[in-house]
Design a protein around this motif. Structure first.
Motif, PDB file in Angstrom:
ATOM      1  N   ARG B   4       0.798  -1.228   0.000  1.00 57.20           N
ATOM      2  CA  ARG B   4       0.000   0.000   0.000  1.00 57.20           C
ATOM      3  C   ARG B   4       0.825   1.270   0.000  1.00 57.20           C
ATOM      4  N   ASP B   5       1.834   1.344   0.878  1.00 60.14           N
ATOM      5  CA  ASP B   5       2.595   2.583   1.004  1.00 60.14           C
ATOM      6  C   ASP B   5       3.937   2.427   0.295  1.00 60.14           C
ATOM      7  N   SER B   6       4.088   3.131  -0.828  1.00 61.62           N
ATOM      8  CA  SER B   6       5.284   2.941  -1.647  1.00 61.62           C
ATOM      9  C   SER B   6       6.544   3.505  -1.008  1.00 61.62           C
ATOM     10  N   THR B   7       6.390   4.355   0.053  1.00 64.58           N
ATOM     11  CA  THR B   7       7.588   4.902   0.687  1.00 64.58           C
ATOM     12  C   THR B   7       8.194   3.919   1.693  1.00 64.58           C
ATOM     13  N   THR B   8       7.398   2.979   2.191  1.00 66.50           N
ATOM     14  CA  THR B   8       7.920   2.037   3.178  1.00 66.50           C
ATOM     15  C   THR B   8       7.972   0.607   2.661  1.00 66.50           C
ATOM     16  N   THR B   9       7.375   0.335   1.527  1.00 61.43           N
ATOM     17  CA  THR B   9       7.407  -1.021   0.980  1.00 61.43           C
ATOM     18  C   THR B   9       7.739  -0.988  -0.508  1.00 61.43           C
ATOM     19  N   ILE B  10       7.919  -2.169  -1.061  1.00 56.13           N
ATOM     20  CA  ILE B  10       8.251  -2.293  -2.484  1.00 56.13           C
ATOM     21  C   ILE B  10       7.064  -2.950  -3.181  1.00 56.13           C
ATOM     22  N   PRO B  11       6.557  -2.368  -4.270  1.00 53.04           N
ATOM     23  CA  PRO B  11       5.474  -3.034  -4.994  1.00 53.04           C
ATOM     24  C   PRO B  11       5.982  -4.378  -5.552  1.00 53.04           C
ATOM     25  N   LEU B  12       5.345  -5.450  -5.120  1.00 55.43           N
ATOM     26  CA  LEU B  12       5.808  -6.784  -5.505  1.00 55.43           C
ATOM     27  C   LEU B  12       5.688  -7.011  -7.007  1.00 55.43           C
ATOM     28  N   TRP B  13       4.637  -6.442  -7.636  1.00 54.29           N
ATOM     29  CA  TRP B  13       4.452  -6.609  -9.083  1.00 54.29           C
ATOM     30  C   TRP B  13       5.600  -5.963  -9.850  1.00 54.29           C
ATOM     31  N   TRP B  14       6.157  -4.888  -9.276  1.00 50.84           N
ATOM     32  CA  TRP B  14       7.270  -4.187  -9.929  1.00 50.84           C
ATOM     33  C   TRP B  14       8.535  -5.061  -9.877  1.00 50.84           C
ATOM     34  N   VAL B  15       8.798  -5.647  -8.704  1.00 51.38           N
ATOM     35  CA  VAL B  15       9.978  -6.503  -8.532  1.00 51.38           C
ATOM     36  C   VAL B  15       9.852  -7.768  -9.403  1.00 51.38           C
ATOM     37  N   LEU B  16       8.726  -8.470  -9.268  1.00 53.75           N
ATOM     38  CA  LEU B  16       8.574  -9.743  -9.996  1.00 53.75           C
ATOM     39  C   LEU B  16       8.433  -9.509 -11.507  1.00 53.75           C
ATOM     40  N   GLY B  17       7.700  -8.465 -11.892  1.00 50.08           N
ATOM     41  CA  GLY B  17       7.519  -8.181 -13.320  1.00 50.08           C
ATOM     42  C   GLY B  17       8.837  -7.836 -13.997  1.00 50.08           C
ATOM     43  N   THR B  18       9.656  -7.019 -13.319  1.00 49.45           N
ATOM     44  CA  THR B  18      10.966  -6.667 -13.888  1.00 49.45           C
ATOM     45  C   THR B  18      11.883  -7.887 -13.886  1.00 49.45           C
ATOM     46  N   PHE B  19      11.827  -8.683 -12.813  1.00 55.87           N
ATOM     47  CA  PHE B  19      12.621  -9.916 -12.767  1.00 55.87           C
ATOM     48  C   PHE B  19      12.259 -10.827 -13.948  1.00 55.87           C
ATOM     49  N   HIS B  20      10.975 -10.989 -14.219  1.00 56.83           N
ATOM     50  CA  HIS B  20      10.541 -11.851 -15.334  1.00 56.83           C
ATOM     51  C   HIS B  20      11.085 -11.344 -16.666  1.00 56.83           C
ATOM     52  N   THR B  21      10.978 -10.029 -16.888  1.00 55.91           N
ATOM     53  CA  THR B  21      11.424  -9.447 -18.160  1.00 55.91           C
ATOM     54  C   THR B  21      12.932  -9.624 -18.339  1.00 55.91           C
ATOM     55  N   VAL B  22      13.680  -9.290 -17.283  1.00 50.54           N
ATOM     56  CA  VAL B  22      15.148  -9.365 -17.363  1.00 50.54           C
ATOM     57  C   VAL B  22      15.604 -10.826 -17.478  1.00 50.54           C
ATOM     58  N   ALA B  23      14.980 -11.723 -16.712  1.00 45.68           N
ATOM     59  CA  ALA B  23      15.369 -13.142 -16.763  1.00 45.68           C
ATOM     60  C   ALA B  23      15.116 -13.713 -18.157  1.00 45.68           C
ATOM     61  N   ASP B 157       9.924 -17.714  -9.136  1.00 48.28           N
ATOM     62  CA  ASP B 157       9.492 -16.775  -8.083  1.00 48.28           C
ATOM     63  C   ASP B 157       9.336 -17.511  -6.756  1.00 48.28           C
ATOM     64  N   ILE B 158       8.717 -18.692  -6.816  1.00 48.43           N
ATOM     65  CA  ILE B 158       8.466 -19.449  -5.580  1.00 48.43           C
ATOM     66  C   ILE B 158       9.779 -19.990  -5.013  1.00 48.43           C
ATOM     67  N   VAL B 159      10.707 -20.383  -5.889  1.00 45.85           N
ATOM     68  CA  VAL B 159      12.043 -20.804  -5.418  1.00 45.85           C
ATOM     69  C   VAL B 159      12.704 -19.649  -4.667  1.00 45.85           C
ATOM     70  N   ALA B 160      12.628 -18.431  -5.252  1.00 43.77           N
ATOM     71  CA  ALA B 160      13.239 -17.254  -4.604  1.00 43.77           C
ATOM     72  C   ALA B 160      12.587 -16.977  -3.254  1.00 43.77           C
ATOM     73  N   LEU B 161      11.266 -17.124  -3.190  1.00 40.69           N
ATOM     74  CA  LEU B 161      10.544 -16.903  -1.928  1.00 40.69           C
ATOM     75  C   LEU B 161      11.020 -17.897  -0.873  1.00 40.69           C
ATOM     76  N   ARG B 162      11.215 -19.152  -1.278  1.00 37.92           N
ATOM     77  CA  ARG B 162      11.640 -20.189  -0.309  1.00 37.92           C
ATOM     78  C   ARG B 162      13.105 -20.009   0.080  1.00 37.92           C
ATOM     79  N   VAL B 163      13.932 -19.537  -0.857  1.00 34.53           N
ATOM     80  CA  VAL B 163      15.334 -19.235  -0.518  1.00 34.53           C
ATOM     81  C   VAL B 163      15.363 -18.118   0.537  1.00 34.53           C
ATOM     82  N   ALA B 164      14.535 -17.083   0.332  1.00 31.07           N
ATOM     83  CA  ALA B 164      14.475 -15.966   1.290  1.00 31.07           C
ATOM     84  C   ALA B 164      14.035 -16.465   2.667  1.00 31.07           C
TER      85      ALA B 164
END
Lengths: 123, 171
Positions: B4-23, B157-164
């Motif tokens: 919800r608050d972009s100043t304290t969190t990271i939009p997950l769609w932005w991280v995963l969407g960019t990861f998908h494109t770059v990968a 994405d799920i592998v990365a979540l489980r690694v984290a």
């Protein structure tokens, strides 16, 4: 690249000092990092397009350096997704202990990428 | 909710969407370059159209990733949420494949209609034929390829979540 590399050094320094502002800055860094990586790959594809048929073969020194750079960028991206997830969880009150290691590894990989980019630019 | 608050969190769609494109971009480069086919592949692209295509792929992937994550507590790693996520990855991956194909055709047609070398020979009837051909058969292939890529990237994405999660436990 300057924001991505410089930001990673700054966040690593804060992480090692266990600074109170670490998570807030890490959140900002992650927002900028993914924009930076996307732009780097996008402009990289554009630069390769300028080479066209003149792109050096994989068997040349340039080709070996280019392949190594691609592999290090892939490693950076593979490391960065769990790191971003950890920062999201840290911002929600989760464990932040792995952050110094992850940001340190990010700096190390980015340093190798910068070195390889310099080698590629100078032939 | 973490987005919800972009100043304290990271939009997950932005991280995963960019990861998908770059990968995806890196995987294609790593597959094409060692075989020596990258130069001829890229020779058909100008610098501007290469950047435009990557930008279009990035935009459609961000849109589809955002739709796939809508209303889903992805970080919970709950089996039901992960099951839903896989179905959405399949569905929105297929949509992304179709959207990217449409963008690809549009860029090719605009280039053909405006480039000095091809403008004189450009015919509207031929363009319509290309649109109909790719719009019918091409869409099916693009959806199938997009669905496979969507599920593969969803698994990463799920592998990365489980690694984290495992790093947190180990720490």
């Amino acid at each position: 690249m300057a924001a991505t590399f410089g930001g990673a050094i700054l966040v690593t320094w804060l992480a090692l000092r266990r600074d109170d502002h670490l998570v807030a800055l890490a959140v900002r860094y992650e927002q900028v990092f993914w924009a930076g990586v996307g732009i780097l790959v996008m402009t990289g594809v554009g630069n390769l397009g300028a080479f066209g048929l003149g792109l050096p073969a994989p068997s040349t020194t340039w080709g070996a350096n280019f392949t190594a750079k691609l592999l290090f960028v892939a490693a950076l991206v593979a490391l960065s997704l769990p790191r971003s997830i950890l920062v999201v969880r840290s911002a929600a009150g989760g464990d932040r202990r792995p952050l110094p290691f992850l940001y340190g590894a990010t700096v190390a990989i980015l340093a190798v990428i910068v070195a390889l980019a310099t080698l590629l630019a100078h032939g | 909710m973490v987005e919800r608050d972009s100043t304290t969190t990271i939009p997950l769609w932005w991280v995963l969407g960019t990861f998908h494109t770059v990968a995806l971009g890196l995987a294609l480069l790593l597959l094409a370059y060692p075989g020596g086919g990258l130069g001829s592949l890229l020779s058909s692209l100008s610098t501007v159209s290469g950047i435009a295509l990557f930008g279009a792929l990035w935009a459609t992937t961000l849109f589809c990733t955002r739709q796939a994550l809508a209303g889903l507590d992805w970080l919970s790693d709950d089996p039901r949420a992960m099951g839903t996520f896989f179905w959405r990855a399949l569905r929105w991956g297929a949509v992304n494949g179709m959207l990217f194909l449409a963008t690809l055709i549009a860029v090719q047609l605009v280039t053909a209609a405006t480039a000095p070398a091809t403008r004189a020979t450009f015919q509207l009837a031929s363009a319509l034929f290309v649109v109909l051909l790719y719009g019918s058969f091409g869409t099916v292939f693009a959806a199938a390829i997009g669905a496979v890529i969507g599920v593969t990237l969803g698994a990463l994405d799920i592998v990365a979540l489980r690694v984290a999660r495992s790093l947190t436990r180990a720490g």
